[in-house]
Structure formats: structure tokens, C-alpha cells
Motif scaffolding. Structure first.
Motif, PDB file in Angstrom:
ATOM      1  N   LEU A  99       9.733  10.023  -8.817  1.00  0.00           N
ATOM      2  CA  LEU A  99       8.941   9.042  -8.070  1.00  0.00           C
ATOM      3  C   LEU A  99       9.354   9.117  -6.602  1.00  0.00           C
ATOM      4  O   LEU A  99      10.434   8.651  -6.227  1.00  0.00           O
ATOM      5  CB  LEU A  99       9.196   7.644  -8.630  1.00  0.00           C
ATOM      6  CG  LEU A  99       8.184   6.554  -8.282  1.00  0.00           C
ATOM      7  CD1 LEU A  99       6.825   6.853  -8.886  1.00  0.00           C
ATOM      8  CD2 LEU A  99       8.684   5.185  -8.753  1.00  0.00           C
ATOM      9  N   VAL A 100       8.497   9.707  -5.770  1.00  0.00           N
ATOM     10  CA  VAL A 100       8.848   9.911  -4.358  1.00  0.00           C
ATOM     11  C   VAL A 100       7.774   9.401  -3.398  1.00  0.00           C
ATOM     12  O   VAL A 100       8.055   9.204  -2.213  1.00  0.00           O
ATOM     13  CB  VAL A 100       9.133  11.403  -4.062  1.00  0.00           C
ATOM     14  CG1 VAL A 100      10.362  11.884  -4.818  1.00  0.00           C
ATOM     15  CG2 VAL A 100       7.930  12.275  -4.388  1.00  0.00           C
ATOM     16  N   ASP A 101       6.560   9.192  -3.884  1.00  0.00           N
ATOM     17  CA  ASP A 101       5.471   8.743  -3.021  1.00  0.00           C
ATOM     18  C   ASP A 101       5.661   7.275  -2.643  1.00  0.00           C
ATOM     19  O   ASP A 101       5.963   6.430  -3.488  1.00  0.00           O
ATOM     20  CB  ASP A 101       4.130   8.928  -3.746  1.00  0.00           C
ATOM     21  CG  ASP A 101       2.957   8.409  -2.935  1.00  0.00           C
ATOM     22  OD1 ASP A 101       2.494   9.124  -2.033  1.00  0.00           O
ATOM     23  OD2 ASP A 101       2.509   7.267  -3.205  1.00  0.00           O
ATOM     24  N   ARG A 102       5.463   6.970  -1.377  1.00  0.00           N
ATOM     25  CA  ARG A 102       5.697   5.620  -0.868  1.00  0.00           C
ATOM     26  C   ARG A 102       4.913   4.558  -1.635  1.00  0.00           C
ATOM     27  O   ARG A 102       5.474   3.546  -2.081  1.00  0.00           O
ATOM     28  CB  ARG A 102       5.348   5.555   0.626  1.00  0.00           C
ATOM     29  CG  ARG A 102       5.534   4.171   1.255  1.00  0.00           C
ATOM     30  CD  ARG A 102       5.144   4.152   2.721  1.00  0.00           C
ATOM     31  NE  ARG A 102       6.083   4.914   3.545  1.00  0.00           N
ATOM     32  CZ  ARG A 102       5.862   6.157   3.990  1.00  0.00           C
ATOM     33  NH1 ARG A 102       4.728   6.793   3.679  1.00  0.00           N
ATOM     34  NH2 ARG A 102       6.755   6.766   4.737  1.00  0.00           N
ATOM     35  N   GLU A 103       3.611   4.766  -1.780  1.00  0.00           N
ATOM     36  CA  GLU A 103       2.795   3.748  -2.429  1.00  0.00           C
ATOM     37  C   GLU A 103       3.087   3.638  -3.909  1.00  0.00           C
ATOM     38  O   GLU A 103       3.024   2.548  -4.493  1.00  0.00           O
ATOM     39  CB  GLU A 103       1.308   4.018  -2.180  1.00  0.00           C
ATOM     40  CG  GLU A 103       0.900   3.850  -0.718  1.00  0.00           C
ATOM     41  CD  GLU A 103       1.359   2.497  -0.151  1.00  0.00           C
ATOM     42  OE1 GLU A 103       1.150   1.470  -0.822  1.00  0.00           O
ATOM     43  OE2 GLU A 103       1.921   2.484   0.960  1.00  0.00           O
ATOM     44  N   GLU A 104       3.422   4.752  -4.553  1.00  0.00           N
ATOM     45  CA  GLU A 104       3.787   4.688  -5.966  1.00  0.00           C
ATOM     46  C   GLU A 104       5.097   3.925  -6.150  1.00  0.00           C
ATOM     47  O   GLU A 104       5.244   3.135  -7.101  1.00  0.00           O
ATOM     48  CB  GLU A 104       3.896   6.095  -6.545  1.00  0.00           C
ATOM     49  CG  GLU A 104       2.553   6.802  -6.662  1.00  0.00           C
ATOM     50  CD  GLU A 104       2.642   8.171  -7.301  1.00  0.00           C
ATOM     51  OE1 GLU A 104       1.578   8.752  -7.577  1.00  0.00           O
ATOM     52  OE2 GLU A 104       3.774   8.655  -7.535  1.00  0.00           O
ATOM     53  N   ILE A 105       6.049   4.158  -5.266  1.00  0.00           N
ATOM     54  CA  ILE A 105       7.309   3.413  -5.323  1.00  0.00           C
ATOM     55  C   ILE A 105       7.052   1.928  -5.115  1.00  0.00           C
ATOM     56  O   ILE A 105       7.589   1.078  -5.842  1.00  0.00           O
ATOM     57  CB  ILE A 105       8.302   3.953  -4.279  1.00  0.00           C
ATOM     58  CG1 ILE A 105       8.764   5.360  -4.675  1.00  0.00           C
ATOM     59  CG2 ILE A 105       9.501   3.016  -4.132  1.00  0.00           C
ATOM     60  CD1 ILE A 105       9.584   6.059  -3.616  1.00  0.00           C
ATOM     61  N   ARG A 106       6.210   1.608  -4.150  1.00  0.00           N
ATOM     62  CA  ARG A 106       5.882   0.210  -3.895  1.00  0.00           C
ATOM     63  C   ARG A 106       5.267  -0.443  -5.145  1.00  0.00           C
ATOM     64  O   ARG A 106       5.616  -1.562  -5.524  1.00  0.00           O
ATOM     65  CB  ARG A 106       4.911   0.105  -2.717  1.00  0.00           C
ATOM     66  CG  ARG A 106       4.700  -1.322  -2.215  1.00  0.00           C
ATOM     67  CD  ARG A 106       3.516  -1.402  -1.255  1.00  0.00           C
ATOM     68  NE  ARG A 106       3.593  -0.445  -0.173  1.00  0.00           N
ATOM     69  CZ  ARG A 106       4.282  -0.622   0.948  1.00  0.00           C
ATOM     70  NH1 ARG A 106       4.962  -1.754   1.113  1.00  0.00           N
ATOM     71  NH2 ARG A 106       4.287   0.305   1.896  1.00  0.00           N
ATOM     72  N   THR A 107       4.345   0.276  -5.791  1.00  0.00           N
ATOM     73  CA  THR A 107       3.663  -0.245  -6.978  1.00  0.00           C
ATOM     74  C   THR A 107       4.640  -0.492  -8.125  1.00  0.00           C
ATOM     75  O   THR A 107       4.626  -1.558  -8.758  1.00  0.00           O
ATOM     76  CB  THR A 107       2.566   0.738  -7.428  1.00  0.00           C
ATOM     77  OG1 THR A 107       1.574   0.828  -6.407  1.00  0.00           O
ATOM     78  CG2 THR A 107       1.920   0.286  -8.728  1.00  0.00           C
ATOM     79  N   VAL A 108       5.492   0.491  -8.394  1.00  0.00           N
ATOM     80  CA  VAL A 108       6.424   0.364  -9.517  1.00  0.00           C
ATOM     81  C   VAL A 108       7.483  -0.697  -9.220  1.00  0.00           C
ATOM     82  O   VAL A 108       7.843  -1.496 -10.104  1.00  0.00           O
ATOM     83  CB  VAL A 108       7.067   1.721  -9.836  1.00  0.00           C
ATOM     84  CG1 VAL A 108       8.147   1.571 -10.900  1.00  0.00           C
ATOM     85  CG2 VAL A 108       5.999   2.710 -10.296  1.00  0.00           C
ATOM     86  N   ALA A 109       7.989  -0.735  -7.999  1.00  0.00           N
ATOM     87  CA  ALA A 109       8.984  -1.750  -7.637  1.00  0.00           C
ATOM     88  C   ALA A 109       8.415  -3.151  -7.808  1.00  0.00           C
ATOM     89  O   ALA A 109       9.099  -4.063  -8.305  1.00  0.00           O
ATOM     90  CB  ALA A 109       9.460  -1.535  -6.209  1.00  0.00           C
ATOM     91  N   ALA A 110       7.166  -3.336  -7.420  1.00  0.00           N
ATOM     92  CA  ALA A 110       6.525  -4.648  -7.576  1.00  0.00           C
ATOM     93  C   ALA A 110       6.341  -4.994  -9.050  1.00  0.00           C
ATOM     94  O   ALA A 110       6.507  -6.150  -9.461  1.00  0.00           O
ATOM     95  CB  ALA A 110       5.194  -4.663  -6.854  1.00  0.00           C
ATOM     96  N   ALA A 111       6.005  -3.987  -9.870  1.00  0.00           N
ATOM     97  CA  ALA A 111       5.793  -4.218 -11.299  1.00  0.00           C
ATOM     98  C   ALA A 111       7.095  -4.577 -12.014  1.00  0.00           C
ATOM     99  O   ALA A 111       7.094  -5.382 -12.958  1.00  0.00           O
ATOM    100  CB  ALA A 111       5.167  -2.984 -11.941  1.00  0.00           C
ATOM    101  N   PHE A 112       8.205  -3.992 -11.584  1.00  0.00           N
ATOM    102  CA  PHE A 112       9.499  -4.261 -12.207  1.00  0.00           C
ATOM    103  C   PHE A 112      10.119  -5.554 -11.685  1.00  0.00           C
ATOM    104  O   PHE A 112      10.854  -6.225 -12.396  1.00  0.00           O
ATOM    105  CB  PHE A 112      10.479  -3.116 -11.949  1.00  0.00           C
ATOM    106  CG  PHE A 112      10.191  -1.847 -12.703  1.00  0.00           C
ATOM    107  CD1 PHE A 112       9.222  -1.793 -13.696  1.00  0.00           C
ATOM    108  CD2 PHE A 112      10.899  -0.684 -12.416  1.00  0.00           C
ATOM    109  CE1 PHE A 112       8.964  -0.620 -14.390  1.00  0.00           C
ATOM    110  CE2 PHE A 112      10.660   0.489 -13.110  1.00  0.00           C
ATOM    111  CZ  PHE A 112       9.678   0.525 -14.092  1.00  0.00           C
ATOM    112  N   GLY A 113       9.870  -5.864 -10.422  1.00  0.00           N
ATOM    113  CA  GLY A 113      10.516  -6.997  -9.771  1.00  0.00           C
ATOM    114  C   GLY A 113      11.603  -6.522  -8.828  1.00  0.00           C
ATOM    115  O   GLY A 113      12.047  -5.371  -8.888  1.00  0.00           O
TER     116      GLY A 113
END
Length: 259
Positions: free
Chosen positions: A183-197
Motif C-alpha cells: 500500500l503506497v498510493d496516497r489516496e489508498e492509504i488515506r482510505t484504508v487509514a480512515a476505514a481502520f481508524g
């Protein structure tokens, strides 16, 4: 509180702090003491790939567990910082492997799901956490999902959905953080981080590809590790130095006596 329990609590606190935890992975005693002596370093993590390579084994639980644990125990004994071990996929019995790691002084670890059926992966997470409770510590499990690195040509939206599904299951089982290599893409990281908390996502820093750690912190990442790449940095410097000397030059100026 025992020393082991205190180290585990320190490691857990480092993951839940708003400041991103950066772990430059180590593979032997001298790499561990060198990293531990670096200003700002608060904990260490071992790299299974790198330890295996040190002994001439390919990655993927090919190094005998006894040999792997012996090196990790030597690293633990050489430093005063909390140490997290890469447990790989648990060597066939994640709970038993975690118990042996804890006996060696380890207070946290990675565990790969290898995209096994989710109920099996969750059971392995639970077994590791149970081993920690039996030892009287809050074992800091960095539960890894291989959903991205094994995605192949699966549509990206489906891949991210699977990352979130598995990660949330591991968090619900008690893992404090979830590791998503690839996981290296900025928006993908943002999405997953938000989903996990907040402070729940771990990523790996890939040379020339990954975002700077300060930006990853802003995106809500809890932990950044380096996996085998720190060993590759060291080996690149070694090969470059050897090429310079063999080619008629000298070793690099500014080389420090770190051993």
C-alpha cells in the motif's frame, strides 16, 4: 510490572501515539545495536527476509525456526529497547511460535495471513494474542494482510475492500494494528487509514516509491517499517564500496566506526 510487560506497554504506546512509529528493520546484533544507537529510535523490529538471507535461506519460513529465534534472542539481549519479531505466517502454529518468541524476550510481532480463509487467519491472530496474555503481557501484534501483494489483476476497488474486510476482522480480534504491505498510493492509504481508524495502519517504506514518513503520519498511519530494504541499503553500500576499491579507488570518506 515485569520488564517484559513494561517493554510491551512501551511498544503499544508507541503505536497509539499521534506521532508515527518508524522502525528500521534489523537482522543481526550489529545492525540492531547500530539502529538502537540512532537518535530518535524507540523500538526495533526484525526482518525475517533479512535474517534468512544472513544464513543463506530464501524468504518464506525456509530458515529453521530454532535458528531464526536464536538470532532474534541475540538481538533482544543486545539492546534495551522493545523488540518486535517478524513471525512470518507462524511456522504452522502461530500460538506456539509466539510463545517461543516471548520466551526470547520479544514483545510484539508481525503475522502474515497469506490470504488464507478469513476464519483461519483470525484464529491465528487470536492464538498469538492469547500467548501474550498467558505470558502476562500485551503482545503488540502487527497483523498482516497480503491482500495487496497477492492481488494480481484483481480490480483495485475489490482489493481495497478485501484489505478493509480482513483488517477490521483482525482489529476486532484484538490486534492493535494491521500491516498492509504494497500500500503506497496516497489516496489508498488515506482510505484504508480512515476505514481502520486512527493509529491502526502499518505500511512499509519502499525505496523510491513510498511517501515520506512525515506525510504518512499526516494520513493517520501508526507505523512505518522497512522490511528487507534496510539490509538492501547496507548491501548496496557494501557492493558500491567494493566496486570502488576493486576499480582502483578507495573506501568512502566519512565511513564511521559503528562496530
Amino acid at each position: 510490572m515485569t520488564d517484559l510487560a513494561a517493554r510491551a506497554r512501551t511498544l503499544l504506546d508507541l503505536h497509539t501515539s499521534p506521532d508515527v512509529l518508524v522502525l528500521a528493520n534489523v537482522w543481526d546484533v550489529v545492525s540492531a545495536t547500530t539502529v538502537a544507537a540512532t537518535p530518535g529510535v524507540a523500538a526495533l523490529a526484525t526482518a525475517s527476509h533479512s535474517i534468512a538471507a544472513t544464513f543463506g535461506y530464501p524468504d518464506g519460513e525456509n530458515i529453521p525456526l530454532d535458528l531464526h529465534l536464536d538470532m532474534v534472542a541475540r538481538i533482544v539481549a543486545a539492546v534495551d529497547l522493545p523488540v518486535s519479531m517478524d513471525l512470518e505466517a507462524g511456522y504452522g502454529d502461530a500460538g506456539a511460535t509466539a510463545r517461543r518468541a516471548i520466551e526470547a524476550g520479544v514483545v510484539g510481532g508481525n503475522l502474515e495471513d497469506q490470504m488464507k480463509p478469513l476464519d483461519e487467519a483470525v484464529a491465528a491472530v487470536e492464538a498469538v494474542l492469547a500467548a501474550g496474555r498467558e505470558a502476562g503481557i500485551d503482545f503488540v501484534l502487527n497483523a498482516r494482510t497480503d491482500a495487496v501483494v497477492r492481488a494480481g489483476d484483481t480490480p483495485r476497488a475489490q482489493v481495497l475492500d478485501e484489505v478493509v474486510r480482513r483488517g477490521r476482522a483482525f482489529l476486532a480480534a484484538g490486534a492493535p494494528v494491521v500491516f498492509v504491505p504494497g500500500l503506497v498510493d496516497r489516496e489508498e492509504i488515506r482510505t484504508v487509514a480512515a476505514a481502520f481508524g486512527p493509529q491502526r495502519l502499518t505500511v512499509i517504506s519502499v525505496p523510491g516509491v513510498s511517501l515520506p514518513t512525515r506525510e504518512l503520519q499526516e494520513l493517520g498511519v501508526a507505523r512505518v517499517s522497512t522490511g528487507p530494504f534496510t539490509q538492501r541499503v547496507a548491501l548496496t553500500a557494501l557492493q558500491d564500496a567494493a566496486a570502488a576499491v576493486v576499480g582502483g579507488g578507495t573506501l568512502p570518506a566519512g565511513t564511521r566506526a559503528l562496530n
